[in-house]
Design an enzyme around this catalytic site. Structure first.
Site, mmCIF file in Angstrom:
data_model
loop_
_atom_site.group_PDB
_atom_site.id
_atom_site.type_symbol
_atom_site.label_atom_id
_atom_site.label_comp_id
_atom_site.label_asym_id
_atom_site.label_seq_id
_atom_site.Cartn_x
_atom_site.Cartn_y
_atom_site.Cartn_z
ATOM 1 N NE ARG A 1 -4.243 -1.680 2.037
ATOM 2 C CZ ARG A 1 -5.233 -1.870 1.162
ATOM 3 N NH1 ARG A 1 -5.420 -1.019 0.182
ATOM 4 N NH2 ARG A 1 -6.056 -2.890 1.305
ATOM 5 N NE ARG B 1 -7.670 5.418 2.421
ATOM 6 C CZ ARG B 1 -8.421 5.088 3.469
ATOM 7 N NH1 ARG B 1 -9.161 6.011 4.063
ATOM 8 N NH2 ARG B 1 -8.425 3.859 3.949
ATOM 9 N NE ARG C 1 -9.637 7.275 -6.039
ATOM 10 C CZ ARG C 1 -9.954 6.575 -4.977
ATOM 11 N NH1 ARG C 1 -9.075 5.798 -4.403
ATOM 12 N NH2 ARG C 1 -11.172 6.649 -4.446
ATOM 13 C CG ASP D 1 -9.542 -3.502 -4.437
ATOM 14 O OD1 ASP D 1 -9.270 -2.858 -3.412
ATOM 15 O OD2 ASP D 1 -10.323 -4.485 -4.431
ATOM 16 C CE1 TYR E 1 -13.574 -7.814 1.460
ATOM 17 C CE2 TYR E 1 -11.772 -8.993 0.410
ATOM 18 C CZ TYR E 1 -12.224 -8.044 1.304
ATOM 19 O OH TYR E 1 -11.317 -7.321 2.046
#
Lengths: 359, 359
Positions: free
Chosen positions: A40, A44, A53, A89, A164
């Site tokens: 990552r 962010r 973004r 992702d 998921y």
């Protein structure tokens, strides 16, 4: 898997990077410096990422070649890490194949119709390479722009993808997934096999477009007992690793809380095993070689991402300790034990890279 | 801690229960039948609980002696388990002491003013036994009503309490907590010491009112590396266990994902160590005795709560396997490896109790 998704991985635009420390270490050699990258690292924690973004949904960014390439490049420019990892992702190939799935800010992936029976598994689409052309285009842009820095491709492993799909979204306990495994093993194995094909197809597209290594993320595998992992998960992850073996690119396997599963993760066939912060690297090497005497593994990790929030003297001591413990392995790729947390100060990351390179 | 909270634990209404299988096992003996209870056996899995709690906030229920006693009794009546566990929450003593904390449905504990510096630690109130009189009254009602079934008291351990206070609520990564430990160890230790006193005071009130055993929940300890656990957490949990030693009641220690920490958890001083489902009990016994040869431990666990959602044949085989592996311990208390999940079918729990008692 469609015929196009299984196109020979040898028809690639891959660069020759004989001196890249990351690739040397991933192949079990000891390069001139300890290579370092961060899970990552693109995301962010970086103000330039948040700016780029702004106004673009996560999955839209993952299908925009220019944007995903730029996001992938940002941490390489800023931190000087030894590898880029494709901004993507784990649900990207599912979305591309036509599964009604979205990433909801603050929640994570949400599936419109959870997959919980044989009919739903049968209805799950396959991935056609045409559906992930924007990702392949992004990889090609990156290969042009990255210079000597290797690019790591990216896919979610069958268990984590299945969780998921079955739970309908992020799950703390994975109870429906475990129930399906144990109550309807044929349905489970059919689902996991389809997801292995999807992960494999997605990775082969990335490899054909030029990535230099791949990492398979089985983020939630640590929720499983070793018994369940071996019976229900290992064969499907092994199919993915075996399916990209012909490409010759190094293959990394990673999950969180997998101290009990390390040798099983290695049995799935990767070249490099990621280790979270709960097990020191020298102990991880011991576990990884317990059933394979003489076969020293390559490990990746294992700084606790929360320690990036602490004081520098403590962080420096931890980095030095991890580098020292990593000497027990055939080779070591420095990384975190999990992804960079969103509130991390990026300047601390840069400083860790400098420290690792000085060791 | 106030003088009343530290009243001698010997002045109790505790019953003599010489034949209770749970208490015999907790003391290292092998009772006539394998004792079984379930973490979170009192709670949302039971329709009678949902009916009773309707319209009452969680923390209000925890301070209502009649309601907490009735909720505690419900699973004993329904399942025939070998122990009751006091219906409470780890934040109850914090709330009682005056911390502005609430339990938000669907989220968990939320703290109005997170505790992140020396001033906030200094301002944290102590617990006075008078503030938890309703809990003591509930315990006294239970001692009258439980017959031969032992009652387990309940407190949250310093690390898990500290994480809620520092993060301001539930946290996946505990980054602020770990940062405080490493950056300002004096502040951390002062906070953990105060929380040890609060947990200790809460447990002594319960012991004085008649509980037959206690369990200290360090739910999130598994997020820590063994190194951090030993330095920052173990001394404070040890203070709690030492502080109730004079009572003579068995003491249980539990956390999730603690495979790497088992011997450290034992070093904190409990009589019984809880084990989640990731480590088989025979392997857990090996780890618990690695540094204490000849000192066989008492273990509690370790059925994966997600397996209660699966088919009965698989569940039965798992229960039998766990009972068999538990024979490696001095004694074994059958339980889950974590709490009962809210959607669990309570009839499955009853059936597991019957099976365990038949072994």
């Amino acid at each position: 898997m469609s015929s196009s998704a299984s196109a020979p991985a040898s028809a690639t635009a891959r660069r020759a990077l004989p001196d890249a420390p990351f690739l040397l270490a991933a192949r079990g050699e000891r390069p001139s410096r300890l290579p370092v990258w961060f899970m990552r690292q693109a995301g962010r924690s970086l103000p330039e990422y948040r700016e780029l973004r702004a106004g673009t949904a996560m999955l839209d960014a993952c299908f925009d070649p220019e944007m995903l390439a730029e996001i992938t490049l940002q941490p390489v420019r800023r931190h000087g890490v030894d590898a880029a990892i494709l901004f993507s992702d784990i649900v990207v190939p599912l979305k591309a194949a036509g599964v009604d799935i979205d990433i909801v800010a603050g929640t994570g992936p949400v599936v419109a119709s959870p997959v919980r029976d044989a009919a739903a598994v049968a209805a799950l689409p396959e991935l056609d390479a045409e559906q992930v052309v924007p990702v392949a285009e992004g990889v090609r842009l990156l290969v042009e722009r990255l210079g000597e820095t290797p690019l790591i491709g990216f896919a979610g492993a069958p268990f984590t993808l299945a969780s998921y799909l079955i739970e309908g979204g992020p799950s703390r306990n994975h109870e429906r997934t475990k129930a399906l495994m144990h109550s309807e093993p044929e349905v489970w194995h059919a689902l996991a096999d389809k997801l292995a094909d999807i992960a494999l197809g997605f990775l082969r597209v990335q490899i054909a477009a030029g990535v230099d290594a791949i990492q398979l993320f089985d983020s939630w595998a640590g929720a499983l007992s070793p018994r369940d992992y071996r019976e229900f998960v290992l064969p499907h992850s092994a199919k993915v690793f075996a399916g990209v073996a012909d490409s010759g690119v190094p293959r990394i396997h990673f999950g969180v809380g997998t101290g009990e599963l390390l040798s099983d993760l290695r049995d799935a066939g990767p070249d490099v095993v990621g280790v979270d912060w709960r097990v020191p690297l020298d102990e991880a090497v011991r576990r990884l070689t317990a059933t394979r005497p003489g076969s020293a593994p390559v490990v990746q990790g294992n700084l606790d991402p929360a320690l990036l929030f602490g004081s520098w003297p403590v962080l420096e001591a931890e980095v030095r300790r991890i580098a020292e413990e990593g000497r027990a392995a055939a080779a070591h790729i420095f990384n975190l034990g999990h992804g960079v947390l969103p509130d991390t100060d990026p300047e601390v990351i840069t400083r860790v890279v400098e420290l690792v390179h000085s060791l």
